[in-house]
Motif scaffolding. Structure first.
Motif, PDB file in Angstrom:
ATOM      1  N   ARG A  18       0.829  -1.206   0.000  1.00 46.61           N
ATOM      2  CA  ARG A  18       0.000   0.000   0.000  1.00 46.61           C
ATOM      3  C   ARG A  18       0.862   1.254   0.000  1.00 46.61           C
ATOM      4  NH1 ARG A  18      -4.059   2.738  -1.873  1.00 46.61           N
ATOM      5  NH2 ARG A  18      -5.146   4.049  -0.356  1.00 46.61           N
ATOM      6  N   ALA A  19       1.929   1.257   0.802  1.00 40.57           N
ATOM      7  CA  ALA A  19       2.839   2.404   0.842  1.00 40.57           C
ATOM      8  C   ALA A  19       3.502   2.612  -0.510  1.00 40.57           C
ATOM      9  CB  ALA A  19       3.900   2.188   1.917  1.00 40.57           C
ATOM     10  N   GLU A  20       3.928   1.515  -1.142  1.00 36.30           N
ATOM     11  CA  GLU A  20       4.567   1.595  -2.456  1.00 36.30           C
ATOM     12  C   GLU A  20       3.594   2.162  -3.488  1.00 36.30           C
ATOM     13  OE1 GLU A  20       7.563  -1.298  -4.975  1.00 36.30           O
ATOM     14  OE2 GLU A  20       5.793  -2.197  -4.047  1.00 36.30           O
ATOM     15  N   GLU A  21       2.354   1.731  -3.407  1.00 39.73           N
ATOM     16  CA  GLU A  21       1.314   2.200  -4.334  1.00 39.73           C
ATOM     17  C   GLU A  21       1.065   3.705  -4.167  1.00 39.73           C
ATOM     18  OE1 GLU A  21      -3.517   1.660  -4.761  1.00 39.73           O
ATOM     19  OE2 GLU A  21      -2.350  -0.003  -3.938  1.00 39.73           O
ATOM     20  N   LEU A  22       0.955   4.152  -2.924  1.00 37.39           N
ATOM     21  CA  LEU A  22       0.703   5.569  -2.645  1.00 37.39           C
ATOM     22  C   LEU A  22       1.867   6.449  -3.105  1.00 37.39           C
ATOM     23  CD1 LEU A  22      -0.893   5.308   0.910  1.00 37.39           C
ATOM     24  CD2 LEU A  22      -2.051   6.031  -1.190  1.00 37.39           C
ATOM     25  N   LEU A  23       3.101   5.962  -2.863  1.00 36.92           N
ATOM     26  CA  LEU A  23       4.275   6.735  -3.288  1.00 36.92           C
ATOM     27  C   LEU A  23       4.386   6.804  -4.798  1.00 36.92           C
ATOM     28  CD1 LEU A  23       6.877   5.557  -0.622  1.00 36.92           C
ATOM     29  CD2 LEU A  23       5.959   7.858  -0.897  1.00 36.92           C
ATOM     30  N   ALA A  24       4.040   5.711  -5.482  1.00 33.49           N
ATOM     31  CA  ALA A  24       4.053   5.703  -6.947  1.00 33.49           C
ATOM     32  C   ALA A  24       3.069   6.736  -7.494  1.00 33.49           C
ATOM     33  CB  ALA A  24       3.710   4.311  -7.461  1.00 33.49           C
ATOM     34  N   LYS A  25       1.916   6.852  -6.851  1.00 33.99           N
ATOM     35  CA  LYS A  25       0.911   7.839  -7.275  1.00 33.99           C
ATOM     36  C   LYS A  25       1.427   9.258  -7.044  1.00 33.99           C
ATOM     37  CE  LYS A  25      -3.945   9.136  -6.667  1.00 33.99           C
ATOM     38  NZ  LYS A  25      -3.649  10.576  -6.575  1.00 33.99           N
ATOM     39  N   ARG A  26       2.086   9.469  -5.880  1.00 29.59           N
ATOM     40  CA  ARG A  26       2.630  10.802  -5.587  1.00 29.59           C
ATOM     41  C   ARG A  26       3.730  11.186  -6.565  1.00 29.59           C
ATOM     42  NH1 ARG A  26       3.754  11.181   0.812  1.00 29.59           N
ATOM     43  NH2 ARG A  26       4.865  13.046   0.096  1.00 29.59           N
ATOM     44  N   ILE A  27       4.507  10.188  -7.013  1.00 29.99           N
ATOM     45  CA  ILE A  27       5.548  10.453  -8.017  1.00 29.99           C
ATOM     46  C   ILE A  27       4.908  10.888  -9.338  1.00 29.99           C
ATOM     47  CG2 ILE A  27       7.284   9.318  -9.476  1.00 29.99           C
ATOM     48  CD1 ILE A  27       8.117   7.707  -6.961  1.00 29.99           C
ATOM     49  N   LEU A  28       3.845  10.191  -9.732  1.00 31.25           N
ATOM     50  CA  LEU A  28       3.116  10.560 -10.961  1.00 31.25           C
ATOM     51  C   LEU A  28       2.510  11.950 -10.862  1.00 31.25           C
ATOM     52  CD1 LEU A  28       1.299   7.198 -11.842  1.00 31.25           C
ATOM     53  CD2 LEU A  28       3.157   8.299 -13.123  1.00 31.25           C
ATOM     54  N   ASP A  29       2.129  12.327  -9.634  1.00 32.02           N
ATOM     55  CA  ASP A  29       1.544  13.659  -9.418  1.00 32.02           C
ATOM     56  C   ASP A  29       2.600  14.753  -9.329  1.00 32.02           C
ATOM     57  OD1 ASP A  29      -0.962  12.544  -9.402  1.00 32.02           O
ATOM     58  OD2 ASP A  29      -1.131  12.436  -7.208  1.00 32.02           O
ATOM     59  N   GLY A  30       3.887  14.341  -9.402  1.00 35.24           N
ATOM     60  CA  GLY A  30       4.972  15.324  -9.429  1.00 35.24           C
ATOM     61  C   GLY A  30       5.508  15.736  -8.068  1.00 35.24           C
ATOM     62  N   ASP A  31       5.252  14.941  -7.032  1.00 31.29           N
ATOM     63  CA  ASP A  31       5.751  15.258  -5.689  1.00 31.29           C
ATOM     64  C   ASP A  31       7.235  14.887  -5.606  1.00 31.29           C
ATOM     65  OD1 ASP A  31       6.386  15.499  -3.036  1.00 31.29           O
ATOM     66  OD2 ASP A  31       4.753  14.260  -2.287  1.00 31.29           O
ATOM     67  N   PRO A  32       8.142  15.879  -5.503  1.00 30.98           N
ATOM     68  CA  PRO A  32       9.583  15.576  -5.525  1.00 30.98           C
ATOM     69  C   PRO A  32      10.043  14.749  -4.319  1.00 30.98           C
ATOM     70  CG  PRO A  32       9.210  17.886  -4.979  1.00 30.98           C
ATOM     71  CD  PRO A  32       7.890  17.327  -5.386  1.00 30.98           C
ATOM     72  N   LEU A  33       9.404  14.930  -3.152  1.00 30.42           N
ATOM     73  CA  LEU A  33       9.793  14.186  -1.961  1.00 30.42           C
ATOM     74  C   LEU A  33       9.491  12.698  -2.086  1.00 30.42           C
ATOM     75  CD1 LEU A  33      10.874  14.209   0.958  1.00 30.42           C
ATOM     76  CD2 LEU A  33       8.533  14.739   1.716  1.00 30.42           C
ATOM     77  N   ALA A  34       8.487  12.367  -2.895  1.00 30.35           N
ATOM     78  CA  ALA A  34       8.056  10.971  -3.029  1.00 30.35           C
ATOM     79  C   ALA A  34       9.160  10.086  -3.613  1.00 30.35           C
ATOM     80  CB  ALA A  34       6.800  10.884  -3.891  1.00 30.35           C
ATOM     81  N   TYR A  35      10.008  10.648  -4.470  1.00 28.11           N
ATOM     82  CA  TYR A  35      11.106   9.864  -5.042  1.00 28.11           C
ATOM     83  C   TYR A  35      12.033   9.359  -3.929  1.00 28.11           C
ATOM     84  CZ  TYR A  35       9.963  11.481  -9.760  1.00 28.11           C
ATOM     85  OH  TYR A  35       9.340  11.729 -10.956  1.00 28.11           O
ATOM     86  N   PHE A  36      12.390  10.286  -3.025  1.00 26.92           N
ATOM     87  CA  PHE A  36      13.265   9.889  -1.923  1.00 26.92           C
ATOM     88  C   PHE A  36      12.567   8.899  -0.998  1.00 26.92           C
ATOM     89  CE2 PHE A  36      14.481  10.359   2.530  1.00 26.92           C
ATOM     90  CZ  PHE A  36      15.797   9.941   2.456  1.00 26.92           C
ATOM     91  N   LEU A  37      11.310   9.174  -0.671  1.00 25.37           N
ATOM     92  CA  LEU A  37      10.580   8.308   0.250  1.00 25.37           C
ATOM     93  C   LEU A  37      10.447   6.888  -0.288  1.00 25.37           C
ATOM     94  CD1 LEU A  37       7.772  10.734   1.473  1.00 25.37           C
ATOM     95  CD2 LEU A  37       9.775   9.955   2.746  1.00 25.37           C
ATOM     96  N   GLN A  38      10.291   6.774  -1.610  1.00 29.01           N
ATOM     97  CA  GLN A  38      10.217   5.435  -2.192  1.00 29.01           C
ATOM     98  C   GLN A  38      11.557   4.708  -2.051  1.00 29.01           C
ATOM     99  OE1 GLN A  38       9.681   4.693  -6.552  1.00 29.01           O
ATOM    100  NE2 GLN A  38       7.753   3.756  -5.880  1.00 29.01           N
ATOM    101  N   GLY A  39      12.642   5.434  -2.301  1.00 32.80           N
ATOM    102  CA  GLY A  39      13.974   4.846  -2.114  1.00 32.80           C
ATOM    103  C   GLY A  39      14.210   4.458  -0.665  1.00 32.80           C
ATOM    104  N   GLN A  40      13.747   5.304   0.260  1.00 33.02           N
ATOM    105  CA  GLN A  40      13.928   5.017   1.680  1.00 33.02           C
ATOM    106  C   GLN A  40      13.092   3.812   2.110  1.00 33.02           C
ATOM    107  OE1 GLN A  40      16.232   6.426   3.279  1.00 33.02           O
ATOM    108  NE2 GLN A  40      15.863   5.750   5.374  1.00 33.02           N
ATOM    109  N   LEU A  41      11.919   3.678   1.527  1.00 34.07           N
ATOM    110  CA  LEU A  41      11.070   2.513   1.802  1.00 34.07           C
ATOM    111  C   LEU A  41      11.798   1.229   1.416  1.00 34.07           C
ATOM    112  CD1 LEU A  41       8.191   1.470   2.625  1.00 34.07           C
ATOM    113  CD2 LEU A  41       7.594   1.636   0.200  1.00 34.07           C
TER     114      LEU A  41
END
Length: 317
Positions: A18-41
């Motif tokens: 679920r976390a991976e799915e939400l972060l992927a959506k935030r990346i598509l929406d252009g959230d720059p922090l989401a890229y790092f958070l996905q890597g940290q996950l």
């Protein structure tokens, strides 16, 4: 609602997906922090290959990603060990004027100091390690690197010549900021008057609290304290519990204490347990068990075992 089905929906695997799915959506929406958070996950899950790939994508614009890459290259997580590259990335963070790098400078300075001290990725230099750790410790600032504060305490305890007053100062700062390792060492310094006037009451407060929090080094010294004051039953019972610890690396991860100090604590407890068994102090005499525990203490820390054996031979314990 079925209880098993309900709790199953909150399994670790389901939450991760679920976390991976939400972060992927935030990346598509252009959230720059989401890229790092996905890597940290991925990093927290131990998926180092995936984390490395994610951090590499954003290292030019994200200092947090650059820092994590520095750690990964230095320690060989998800990639071949490349300590020189790890050092390079930490230096970029330390030398940056960007406000986005400011909160990472203490940790980067601590890591770079460690590199100089170990001579890994850069030429060994105690002087440069000390300089960087002082920067990272920032006068005991609780927002700075508490690890650097504790490390300075150890550095001054073992430097040539030793500076026990400085060691006591930095362990005090680190302890005040929550360091379990320094709390145990402070207790020992109070107990034997190292860098500070001897204070048994303060020593026991530090040692007992650190021991309750899981500091094995403090536990070992408490066994010694009980034994020397002839509380043999208490010493033997406590020592037996400590001697059961056989996974030093796991304890180091759990307590965030150095394996070498954990081994010293277990070795002390194990030796005193052997002594109690040999002499029948506070426990039923058992020569065979005593011999086994003496051998184990030697394997855990030969120096500790040798010093205690000398004390035993001279009738001091």
């Amino acid at each position: 609602l079925d209880f098993i089905t309900y709790t199953g929906n909150y399994s670790h695997t389901a939450l991760f997906a679920r976390a991976e799915e939400l972060l992927a959506k935030r990346i598509l929406d252009g959230d720059p922090l989401a890229y790092f958070l996905q890597g940290q996950l991925y990093f927290e899950e131990g998926w180092y290959d995936e984390a490395l790939a994610q951090f590499e994508k954003i290292k030019e614009t994200d200092f947090q990603a650059l820092y994590q890459l520095g750690v990964m290259y230095y320690d060989g997580l998800g990639t071949k060990e490349d300590p020189e590259k790890g050092v390079e990335y930490m230096k970029i963070i330390i030398n940056s004027n960007s406000p986005k790098a400011r909160h990472l400078k203490y940790a980067a300075a601590y890591n770079l100091g460690r590199s100089y001290f170990e001579g890994c990725g850069v030429k060994h230099s105690d002087k440069e390690a000390e300089r960087l750790w002082i920067i990272a410790a920032d006068h005991g600032n609780p927002k700075a690197s508490v690890k650097a504060q504790s490390t300075l305490g150890m550095f001054y305890s073992t430097s040539n010549p030793k500076d026990l007053k400085k060691a006591f100062f930095w362990h005090s700062e680190a302890c005040g900021n929550g360091s379990l390792e320094s709390q145990g060492i402070l207790g020992v310094m109070y107990l034997y008057g190292q860098g500070i006037r001897q204070n048994t009451k303060a020593a026991l407060e530090c040692l007992k609290e650190a021991a309750e929090r899981g500091n094995i080094y403090a536990q070992g010294h408490l066994v010694e304290y009980y034994y020397k004051r002839k509380f043999y039953t208490k010493a033997a019972a406590f020592a037996r519990r400590i001697a059961e610890n056989d996974n030093i690396d796991m304890l180091a991860k759990i307590t965030d204490c150095l394996p070498v100090y954990i081994a010293k604590g277990v070795a002390m407890a194990t030796f005193y347990l052997a002594r109690c068994l040999q002499l029948g102090l506070g426990i039923q005499q058992d020569q065979a068990a005593a011999k086994n525990y003496y051998s184990r203490a030697c394997l855990l820390d030969p120096d500790v075992a040798s010093d205690l054996e000398l004390a035993a031979n001279h009738g001091r314990i």
